[in-house]
Design a protein around this motif. Structure first.
Motif, mmCIF file in Angstrom:
data_model
loop_
_atom_site.group_PDB
_atom_site.id
_atom_site.type_symbol
_atom_site.label_atom_id
_atom_site.label_comp_id
_atom_site.label_asym_id
_atom_site.label_seq_id
_atom_site.Cartn_x
_atom_site.Cartn_y
_atom_site.Cartn_z
ATOM 1 N N ALA A 133 0.818 -1.217 0.000
ATOM 2 C CA ALA A 133 0.000 0.000 0.000
ATOM 3 C C ALA A 133 0.851 1.266 0.000
ATOM 4 O O ALA A 133 0.329 2.369 0.045
ATOM 5 C CB ALA A 133 -0.916 -0.004 1.206
ATOM 6 N N THR A 134 2.148 1.095 -0.035
ATOM 7 C CA THR A 134 2.997 2.266 0.140
ATOM 8 C C THR A 134 3.875 2.528 -1.070
ATOM 9 O O THR A 134 4.543 1.630 -1.564
ATOM 10 C CB THR A 134 3.868 2.070 1.399
ATOM 11 N N THR A 135 3.852 3.763 -1.543
ATOM 12 C CA THR A 135 4.729 4.155 -2.628
ATOM 13 C C THR A 135 6.055 4.574 -2.016
ATOM 14 O O THR A 135 6.074 5.365 -1.077
ATOM 15 C CB THR A 135 4.139 5.382 -3.367
ATOM 16 N N GLN A 136 7.137 4.018 -2.550
ATOM 17 C CA GLN A 136 8.420 4.291 -1.909
ATOM 18 C C GLN A 136 9.342 5.092 -2.815
ATOM 19 O O GLN A 136 9.542 4.764 -3.969
ATOM 20 C CB GLN A 136 9.097 2.977 -1.550
ATOM 21 N N ARG A 137 9.902 6.145 -2.229
ATOM 22 C CA ARG A 137 10.855 6.968 -2.971
ATOM 23 C C ARG A 137 12.084 7.188 -2.097
ATOM 24 O O ARG A 137 12.007 7.079 -0.867
ATOM 25 C CB ARG A 137 10.243 8.338 -3.281
ATOM 26 N N TYR A 138 13.196 7.516 -2.723
ATOM 27 C CA TYR A 138 14.358 7.902 -1.923
ATOM 28 C C TYR A 138 14.954 9.170 -2.480
ATOM 29 O O TYR A 138 14.793 9.488 -3.654
ATOM 30 C CB TYR A 138 15.411 6.789 -1.883
ATOM 31 N N TRP A 139 15.592 9.916 -1.612
ATOM 32 C CA TRP A 139 16.340 11.092 -2.051
ATOM 33 C C TRP A 139 17.796 10.872 -1.683
ATOM 34 O O TRP A 139 18.124 10.546 -0.543
ATOM 35 C CB TRP A 139 15.817 12.372 -1.384
ATOM 36 N N GLN A 140 18.633 10.997 -2.680
ATOM 37 C CA GLN A 140 20.068 10.828 -2.471
ATOM 38 C C GLN A 140 20.613 12.105 -1.823
ATOM 39 O O GLN A 140 20.544 13.177 -2.414
ATOM 40 C CB GLN A 140 20.703 10.606 -3.851
ATOM 41 N N HIS A 179 2.431 9.902 5.370
ATOM 42 C CA HIS A 179 3.831 9.811 4.950
ATOM 43 C C HIS A 179 4.725 9.326 6.084
ATOM 44 O O HIS A 179 4.561 9.762 7.231
ATOM 45 C CB HIS A 179 4.362 11.197 4.575
ATOM 46 N N VAL A 180 5.687 8.491 5.712
ATOM 47 C CA VAL A 180 6.769 8.193 6.637
ATOM 48 C C VAL A 180 8.044 8.695 5.981
ATOM 49 O O VAL A 180 8.317 8.378 4.826
ATOM 50 C CB VAL A 180 6.876 6.681 6.908
ATOM 51 N N ILE A 181 8.779 9.524 6.707
ATOM 52 C CA ILE A 181 10.051 9.996 6.145
ATOM 53 C C ILE A 181 11.192 9.427 6.969
ATOM 54 O O ILE A 181 11.261 9.636 8.182
ATOM 55 C CB ILE A 181 10.108 11.539 6.113
ATOM 56 N N ASN A 182 12.060 8.688 6.301
ATOM 57 C CA ASN A 182 13.234 8.124 6.964
ATOM 58 C C ASN A 182 14.362 9.137 6.849
ATOM 59 O O ASN A 182 15.154 9.110 5.921
ATOM 60 C CB ASN A 182 13.637 6.817 6.290
ATOM 61 N N GLY A 238 -0.177 4.980 1.308
ATOM 62 C CA GLY A 238 0.871 5.667 2.063
ATOM 63 C C GLY A 238 2.052 6.032 1.178
ATOM 64 O O GLY A 238 2.213 5.494 0.092
ATOM 65 N N GLU A 239 2.837 6.949 1.675
ATOM 66 C CA GLU A 239 4.037 7.376 0.955
ATOM 67 C C GLU A 239 5.227 7.207 1.891
ATOM 68 O O GLU A 239 5.159 7.614 3.054
ATOM 69 C CB GLU A 239 3.942 8.871 0.606
ATOM 70 N N ALA A 240 6.294 6.630 1.351
ATOM 71 C CA ALA A 240 7.506 6.521 2.173
ATOM 72 C C ALA A 240 8.657 7.195 1.443
ATOM 73 O O ALA A 240 8.832 7.005 0.248
ATOM 74 C CB ALA A 240 7.835 5.061 2.428
ATOM 75 N N ILE A 241 9.391 8.006 2.181
ATOM 76 C CA ILE A 241 10.551 8.685 1.594
ATOM 77 C C ILE A 241 11.768 8.353 2.455
ATOM 78 O O ILE A 241 11.697 8.399 3.681
ATOM 79 C CB ILE A 241 10.327 10.219 1.551
ATOM 80 N N LEU A 242 12.842 7.992 1.765
ATOM 81 C CA LEU A 242 14.064 7.584 2.473
ATOM 82 C C LEU A 242 15.200 8.518 2.073
ATOM 83 O O LEU A 242 15.413 8.741 0.883
ATOM 84 C CB LEU A 242 14.371 6.140 2.042
ATOM 85 N N PHE A 243 15.890 9.081 3.058
ATOM 86 C CA PHE A 243 17.086 9.871 2.752
ATOM 87 C C PHE A 243 18.279 8.918 2.791
ATOM 88 O O PHE A 243 18.493 8.250 3.807
ATOM 89 C CB PHE A 243 17.291 10.976 3.795
ATOM 90 N N VAL A 244 19.030 8.849 1.710
ATOM 91 C CA VAL A 244 20.177 7.929 1.676
ATOM 92 C C VAL A 244 21.449 8.680 1.315
ATOM 93 O O VAL A 244 21.526 9.301 0.253
ATOM 94 C CB VAL A 244 20.041 6.860 0.568
ATOM 95 N N ALA A 245 22.445 8.597 2.173
ATOM 96 C CA ALA A 245 23.755 9.165 1.864
ATOM 97 C C ALA A 245 24.461 8.197 0.921
ATOM 98 O O ALA A 245 24.118 7.009 0.889
ATOM 99 C CB ALA A 245 24.544 9.348 3.152
ATOM 100 N N PRO A 246 25.440 8.691 0.169
ATOM 101 C CA PRO A 246 26.107 7.799 -0.777
ATOM 102 C C PRO A 246 26.621 6.513 -0.122
ATOM 103 O O PRO A 246 26.481 5.429 -0.667
ATOM 104 C CB PRO A 246 27.275 8.650 -1.290
ATOM 105 N N ARG A 247 27.132 6.622 1.099
ATOM 106 C CA ARG A 247 27.666 5.437 1.767
ATOM 107 C C ARG A 247 26.577 4.447 2.167
ATOM 108 O O ARG A 247 26.862 3.302 2.507
ATOM 109 C CB ARG A 247 28.439 5.834 3.026
#
Ligand code: AMP
Length: 575
Positions: free
Chosen positions: A218-225, A315-318, A342-351
């Motif tokens: 049920a959740t759309t998942q996106r990430y921001w680098q 929304h869940v923001i990681n 639902g919407e999920a957003i993940l912040f991911v550092a390069p590492r």
């Protein structure tokens, strides 16, 4: 997910527990819960874990618990593939060891002056963190002696293999005392790493943080680098354009929950922190406030958000990555409830990209990359909101009286209604610009002295300068977010406290508070009056400024809707 264990149950040395608590760690991460007990007992260990799982603390804490501070010789050696990692690991050790008196650690890597390294080694260190090449160098020259070595850590062993250091690592292993303990950490376990483990480790405890597969349909998942843009700026831009009902933001530490929540509050969001230090009653109240739409955002640690079940979380923001895929699945399970999307957003550092891939694998779903909303997107959204406000006002308000005034004005000045409306719109929005400048640049341009955004609220601010001789710096609890300008403060202080305005020194405005320099020797009575004086409807509550973190601003009327646009900063420096 962090395990239900607490750090207190792990038999770590008291000064380390104190440091962890100060840093704000709430519970051990799964790799920590699994690795700390055997490492404390002196066992060898093979841990399959990548960056972001908390592996550094998983070995640093138990090994530091066992060192002898009186013995100023290398007792722990950590081998890391890169200079960056070596520095990072050394910093983590320093943080955890901050209450160990006389503790010394030294990172050694190529490119750094060997003379400096020699001096420090001579002075005596307890822990050495280094890249294999430079460590080998020192061992050959006998400038690094490992006869007191208790433990050796191979961090990111597969990276060391990939970078061609594995022979150096073996050579170093062969030049360490026989009874030393070895902990080997690696994200993957290719055969050559297994071979090293078999040859050099004795009955190692093996730990692998399982990644269960789970669906999160049920959740759309996106990430921001995470790139150059500060995470906080990225978050606020996302909040401005993303249509949301309620948001749950996950961070790693207790301290981060309060800091981030304060910063969002200072930007006009109805927000509250949730962490394990907050009493159960208050936590329940916060959740209730979210349910009742009194607040729209909660910033939580994993532990505190356990079982949080509020249907309106869209929304869940990681903001910080989870420790493992299971943690991720738990987190995003807080949205997409009761048949909603639902919407999920993940912040991911390069590492942390590896974690992103593991999550995709474990959930069997792609996480698509998102672009940060541009300034234009943010501006469009603000314009649309403004237009909506006009529509709502026309629909809901009785405007006859104002129409008459506008008509009168039109006749008196022979001006079209369009121009009058534009002037009124300007008056309404002048403190809240619809066009977005690059916020950081704008702030710097307007107030070259303004501290960076990161320290403008929440953390202790850096003092821009000392007060002039004869003046003392005070702090008052009204700031940019309340729409204050220096002149309001000067006026109030001069009139109410009888201090002539020419004796009032610099005033600096921050988001939630300000500082003001006033003559030394303020009488108690004046101080008492100034505590109560109200500016922009808020008591100044004056106190001596000691650079403390910003206090939580007292509750203000909450908007339950969407954020208001940023308040335009007014002139800050009074000269
Ligand atoms: P690592 O996987 O060792 O690179 O750690 C990743 C990040 O997690 C670091 O910023 C640590 O400070 C943080 N961290 C490690 N353990 C914990 C914990 N138990 N609670 C909160 N944060 C942690």
């Amino acid at each position: 997910m962090p395990s239900p264990l607490t750090f207190d149950q792990l038999a770590l040395a008291a000064p380390l527990l104190k440091a962890i608590n100060e840093v704000g760690y709430e519970a051990p991460s799964p790799i920590q819960a699994a690795a700390i007990p055997p490492l404390l007992k002196g066992h060898d260990l093979v841990g399959q874990a990548q960056t972001g799982t908390g592996k550094t603390a998983a070995f640093a804490l138990p090994l530091l618990s066992r060192i002898d501070l009186a013995l100023k010789r290398p007792q722990i050696l950590v081998l890391a593939p890169t200079r960056e990692l070596a520095i990072q690991v050394a910093e983590a050790f320093r943080t955890y060891a901050r209450h160990l008196k006389g503790f010394h650690i030294m990172p050694i890597y190529g490119g750094q002056s060997i003379e400096l390294q020699l001096q420090q080694l001579k002075r005596g260190v307890h822990v050495v963190v280094g890249t294999p090449g430079r460590v080998m160098d020192h061992l050959r020259r006998k400038t690094l002696r490992l006869d007191s070595l208790q433990a050796l850590v191979l961090d990111e062993a597969d990276e060391m293999l990939r970078m061609g250091f594995i022979d150096d690592v073996e050579w170093i292993l062969e030049h360490t005392p026989e009874n030393r303990q070895i902990a080997l950490f690696s994200a993957t376990m290719p055969p050559p790493i297994r071979k090293v483990a078999r040859r050099h480790l004795q009955n190692p405890v093996e730990i692998k943080i399982a990644s269960k597969t789970s669906t999160v349909e049920a959740t759309t998942q996106r990430y921001w680098q995470v790139t150059g843009t500060h995470k906080l700026d990225a978050l606020t831009r996302i909040l401005e354009v993303e249509p949301f009902d309620a948001i749950l933001i996950f961070v790693r530490t207790k301290n981060a929950t309060t800091e981030l929540s304060e910063k969002l509050e200072a930007r006009g969001y109805a927000c509250a922190p949730l962490n394990g230090d907050i009493q159960q009653k208050l936590r329940e109240r916060t959740i209730d406030r979210l349910k009742k739409k009194k607040i729209d955002i909660i910033v939580a640690t994993d532990v505190a958000a356990r079982g949080l079940d509020v249907d309106r979380i869209s929304h869940v923001i990681n903001y910080d990555v989870p420790y493992d895929t299971e943690g991720y699945v738990h987190r995003i399970g807080r949205t997409g409830r009761a048949g909603r999307k639902g919407e999920a957003i993940l912040f991911v550092a390069p590492r942390e990209r590896r974690m992103l891939r593991s999550i995709e694998r474990a959930t069997g779903q792609p996480i698509t990359e998102m672009q940060l909303p541009s300034r234009k997107d943010v501006a469009n959204r603000r314009v649309n909101q403004f237009k909506q406000q006009i529509t709502d006002t026309i629909e809901a308000q009785e405007l006859k009286f104002f129409e008459t005034i506008v008509e009168q004005y039109q006749q008196e000045h022979n001006i079209g209604a369009g121009e009058i409306a534009a002037a009124l719109a300007y008056m309404v929005q002048k403190e809240r610009p619809l066009l977005v400048e690059d916020e950081k640049k704008a702030v710097k341009k307007e107030y070259p002295d303004a501290p960076d955004r990161a320290v403008r609220s929440g953390r202790p601010h850096k003092k821009p300068s000392r007060p002039e001789i004869g003046l003392v710096r005070y702090r008052i609890e009204v700031g940019l977010d309340h729409g204050v300008q220096p002149k309001n403060i000067v006026g109030a202080v001069a009139n109410e406290a009888g201090i002539d305005s020419e004796f009032i020194g610099h005033i600096k405005l921050y988001d939630t508070y300000s500082t003001i320099d006033l003559p030394e020797g303020m009488p108690k009575e004046t101080f008492r009056i100034l505590k109560k004086v109200r500016v922009m409807g808020r008591p100044l509550n004056i106190s001596l400024d000691d650079g403390r973190p910003a206090r939580k601003p007292p509750a203000r009327p909450k908007r339950t809707g969407k954020p208001r646009p940023r308040i335009k900063k007014s002139k800050v420096q009074k000269s």
